[in-house]
Design a protein around this motif. Structure first.
Motif, PDB file in Angstrom:
ATOM      1  N   VAL A 228      52.988  11.259  35.131  1.00 20.81           N
ATOM      2  CA  VAL A 228      51.998  11.979  35.934  1.00 20.81           C
ATOM      3  C   VAL A 228      50.688  12.133  35.174  1.00 20.81           C
ATOM      4  N   LEU A 229      50.771  12.466  33.885  1.00 21.58           N
ATOM      5  CA  LEU A 229      49.567  12.715  33.094  1.00 21.58           C
ATOM      6  C   LEU A 229      48.747  11.450  32.845  1.00 21.58           C
ATOM      7  N   LYS A 230      49.346  10.286  33.047  1.00 25.84           N
ATOM      8  CA  LYS A 230      48.600   9.039  32.919  1.00 25.84           C
ATOM      9  C   LYS A 230      47.725   8.768  34.142  1.00 25.84           C
ATOM     10  N   ASN A 231      47.926   9.543  35.208  1.00 26.77           N
ATOM     11  CA  ASN A 231      47.179   9.363  36.445  1.00 26.77           C
ATOM     12  C   ASN A 231      45.841  10.117  36.344  1.00 26.77           C
ATOM     13  N   ARG A 232      44.737   9.384  36.271  1.00 26.53           N
ATOM     14  CA  ARG A 232      43.415   9.998  36.078  1.00 26.53           C
ATOM     15  C   ARG A 232      43.062  10.959  37.202  1.00 26.53           C
ATOM     16  N   GLN A 233      43.414  10.615  38.443  1.00 28.86           N
ATOM     17  CA  GLN A 233      43.088  11.482  39.563  1.00 28.86           C
ATOM     18  C   GLN A 233      43.821  12.820  39.462  1.00 28.86           C
ATOM     19  N   VAL A 234      45.079  12.775  39.076  1.00 34.11           N
ATOM     20  CA  VAL A 234      45.850  14.020  38.925  1.00 34.11           C
ATOM     21  C   VAL A 234      45.229  14.893  37.837  1.00 34.11           C
ATOM     22  N   LEU A 235      44.771  14.269  36.753  1.00 30.41           N
ATOM     23  CA  LEU A 235      44.144  15.042  35.675  1.00 30.41           C
ATOM     24  C   LEU A 235      42.869  15.732  36.160  1.00 30.41           C
ATOM     25  N   LEU A 236      42.016  15.012  36.896  1.00 34.16           N
ATOM     26  CA  LEU A 236      40.785  15.607  37.420  1.00 34.16           C
ATOM     27  C   LEU A 236      41.092  16.722  38.412  1.00 34.16           C
ATOM     28  N   ILE A 237      42.052  16.465  39.299  1.00 33.58           N
ATOM     29  CA  ILE A 237      42.452  17.468  40.298  1.00 33.58           C
ATOM     30  C   ILE A 237      43.002  18.712  39.603  1.00 33.58           C
ATOM     31  N   SER A 238      43.840  18.505  38.586  1.00 29.37           N
ATOM     32  CA  SER A 238      44.447  19.625  37.855  1.00 29.37           C
ATOM     33  C   SER A 238      43.383  20.469  37.173  1.00 29.37           C
ATOM     34  N   LEU A 239      42.404  19.827  36.557  1.00 29.60           N
ATOM     35  CA  LEU A 239      41.356  20.560  35.843  1.00 29.60           C
ATOM     36  C   LEU A 239      40.480  21.348  36.809  1.00 29.60           C
ATOM     37  N   ALA A 240      40.094  20.709  37.926  1.00 25.17           N
ATOM     38  CA  ALA A 240      39.268  21.411  38.920  1.00 25.17           C
ATOM     39  C   ALA A 240      40.025  22.601  39.490  1.00 25.17           C
ATOM     40  N   GLY A 241      41.281  22.395  39.874  1.00 20.46           N
ATOM     41  CA  GLY A 241      42.082  23.493  40.415  1.00 20.46           C
ATOM     42  C   GLY A 241      42.351  24.565  39.386  1.00 20.46           C
ATOM     43  N   ALA A 242      42.554  24.152  38.127  1.00 23.34           N
ATOM     44  CA  ALA A 242      42.827  25.111  37.060  1.00 23.34           C
ATOM     45  C   ALA A 242      41.639  26.041  36.829  1.00 23.34           C
ATOM     46  N   ILE A 243      40.437  25.490  36.861  1.00 23.01           N
ATOM     47  CA  ILE A 243      39.248  26.330  36.684  1.00 23.01           C
ATOM     48  C   ILE A 243      39.124  27.317  37.844  1.00 23.01           C
ATOM     49  N   THR A 244      39.301  26.807  39.071  1.00 20.51           N
ATOM     50  CA  THR A 244      39.127  27.670  40.243  1.00 20.51           C
ATOM     51  C   THR A 244      40.132  28.817  40.246  1.00 20.51           C
ATOM     52  N   PHE A 245      41.419  28.494  40.072  1.00 16.70           N
ATOM     53  CA  PHE A 245      42.426  29.555  40.073  1.00 16.70           C
ATOM     54  C   PHE A 245      42.359  30.374  38.785  1.00 16.70           C
ATOM     55  N   GLY A 246      41.956  29.749  37.677  1.00 22.69           N
ATOM     56  CA  GLY A 246      41.809  30.484  36.430  1.00 22.69           C
ATOM     57  C   GLY A 246      40.789  31.604  36.549  1.00 22.69           C
ATOM     58  N   VAL A 247      39.692  31.340  37.257  1.00 21.93           N
ATOM     59  CA  VAL A 247      38.697  32.386  37.512  1.00 21.93           C
ATOM     60  C   VAL A 247      39.327  33.523  38.311  1.00 21.93           C
ATOM     61  N   MET A 248      40.131  33.178  39.320  1.00 24.07           N
ATOM     62  CA  MET A 248      40.800  34.196  40.134  1.00 24.07           C
ATOM     63  C   MET A 248      41.737  35.053  39.286  1.00 24.07           C
ATOM     64  N   LEU A 249      42.509  34.416  38.424  1.00 19.93           N
ATOM     65  CA  LEU A 249      43.412  35.169  37.557  1.00 19.93           C
ATOM     66  C   LEU A 249      42.653  36.100  36.617  1.00 19.93           C
ATOM     67  N   ALA A 250      41.609  35.572  35.991  1.00 20.84           N
ATOM     68  CA  ALA A 250      40.837  36.375  35.053  1.00 20.84           C
ATOM     69  C   ALA A 250      40.231  37.593  35.744  1.00 20.84           C
TER      70      ALA A 250
END
Length: 422
Positions: A228-250
């Motif tokens: 999964v981690l070799k998939n560039r699209q999944v990495l970009l999607i994960s990072l974008a989603g992580a920032i968005t939800f990370g802001v919500m958590l913080a």
């Protein structure tokens, strides 16, 4: 292999009960109550941390670090929770998970030092890692994979609603009891939940664990994650989603009540504003996938919701606000933050079906790792300041700046809606 072993290998286990029936709902309700319980323990820290800070004598950066440690341990541990559920079933995972959360709650309630508070968060996180994923798993096995998304959406809806109303409940409870008494009450509830789960929680068919070894399990999980981690699209999607939800958590777990109070709003109204964050997420979560499917697009809903969230957050940081305005803006931030749910859908669009569970774990893990970093970030900027409004405005500017980065990443990601792939 003996004849007896050969016979056993061909026997189909008898289902405990029919899928989708009353027993299925009972198991799902218990799994979802577990999520509600642990979500309230987690998000209640946003309200309790002021009392804990004063009682134990914590610095602001320590307040943020406590929440961050929980998030980091949770993020790492939950990467394995989905695979464990697939191989061992809900009973063998959820019972120990509920027990660990209960122990963590009692440790937190009786802590008198920063170190014990950190330990409580580690234990809580190890148990909590199976909560949300576990409830989703229960929905899948007890109601069929065709209803997996619907049941997962219901779990998110209930969890976010519980966090919203739970915040108001915490605020009311703290007017008549200490934070320690409140957490001991949560621990007592956990004992009752564990007993109910001990009696009722089962898989419809007990998973076959013959031949499963620790080495084989770890090899399977690591191999799937690597693919999964070799998939560039999944990495970009994960990072974008992580920032968005990370802001919500913080914001929702630590900083939003403090930011609102820095504007001169009362603590009670600030806590209600924080509740509106989760209420907005509850309202938006069931709608985001429906909107995406209705317009047959993934990217545009993610980008639009990120921009709305960014604008509302800038207003919360820089505009003069009252309690009512703070509540309204927090609701908008939470509602728009539901766009992060599409990260799971988009990651699933980009991997073969056999890796959907692993892609969800990678996305969820990224969200909580980044969330832990963002929980700790404002405390670093506030260290050594007067903690007044200008100091908070400077410290919180990192949040909208990161949302802008998430928006740019979402623009780069390729459209992945199945209707666009035909």
């Amino acid at each position: 292999m003996s004849a007896r072993d050969n016979d056993l290998s061909t026997v189909t286990p008898t289902p405990v009960a029919a899928q989708g029936g009353g027993y299925a709902w009972l198991v799902w309700i218990l799994a979802t109550v577990f999520v509600v319980w642990l979500f309230n323990v987690q998000t209640g820290y946003a309200i309790l941390n002021t009392h804990v800070q004063a009682d134990i004598g914590l610095r602001l950066d320590q307040v943020g670090l406590i929440a961050a440690v929980y998030t980091w341990v949770f993020a790492i541990a939950q990467l394995f929770s989905g695979a464990l559920l697939d191989r061992l079933g809900s009973r063998k995972i959820l019972l120990p998970a509920i027990l660990l959360v209960g122990i963590g709650v009692f440790l937190f309630a009786t802590a008198h030092s920063f170190e014990v508070l950190l330990l409580s968060q580690v234990v809580l996180a190890l148990g909590s890692c199976a909560g949300f994923v576990g409830a989703g798993y229960v929905g899948g096995v007890w109601f069929g994979m065709a209803k997996f998304g619907v049941m997962f959406g219901l779990v998110q809806l209930v969890a976010a609603l519980s966090s919203a109303f739970g915040a108001a409940g915490f605020d009311a409870a703290l007017s008549v009891m200490t934070w320690r008494q409140l957490m001991l009450g949560f621990g007592g509830f956990g004992v009752l939940l564990w007993l109910a789960a001990l009696v009722f929680v089962r898989n419809p068919v007990t998973p076959d664990t013959r031949g499963l070894t620790t080495g084989r399990f770890l090899s399977d999980v690591i191999g799937s994650m690597t693919e999964v981690l070799k998939n560039r699209q999944v990495l970009l999607i994960s990072l974008a989603g992580a920032i968005t939800f990370g802001v919500m958590l913080a914001l929702g777990v630590v900083w939003m009540p403090k930011l609102v109070m820095a504007h001169g709003v009362s603590e009670s109204d600030a806590n209600m504003a924080n509740a509106c964050l989760w209420l907005g997420l509850a309202a938006g979560s069931p709608l985001i996938n429906k909107w995406s499917d209705a317009i047959k697009a993934r990217k545009s809903p993610v980008i639009i919701t990120a921009i709305i969230q960014l604008a509302a957050l800038l207003a919360l940081i820089y505009l003069p606000i009252t309690g009512i305005l703070a509540m309204g803006l927090c609701f908008i931030v939470g509602f728009a933050n539901a766009g992060h749910m599409l990260a799971f859908t988009m990651a699933g669009d980009n991997v073969p079906p056999r890796l959907i569970g692993t892609s969800a774990s990678v996305v969820n893990g990224a969200m909580f790792i980044v969330g832990g970093v963002l929980m700790n970030l404002p405390g670093r900027f506030l260290e050594g300041t007067a903690g007044d409004l200008p100091a908070f405005q400077h410290a919180m500017l990192s949040m909208p700046a990161l949302l802008a980065v998430s928006c740019v990443l979402s623009i780069i990601v390729k459209e992945s809606h199945p209707a666009r792939q035909r």
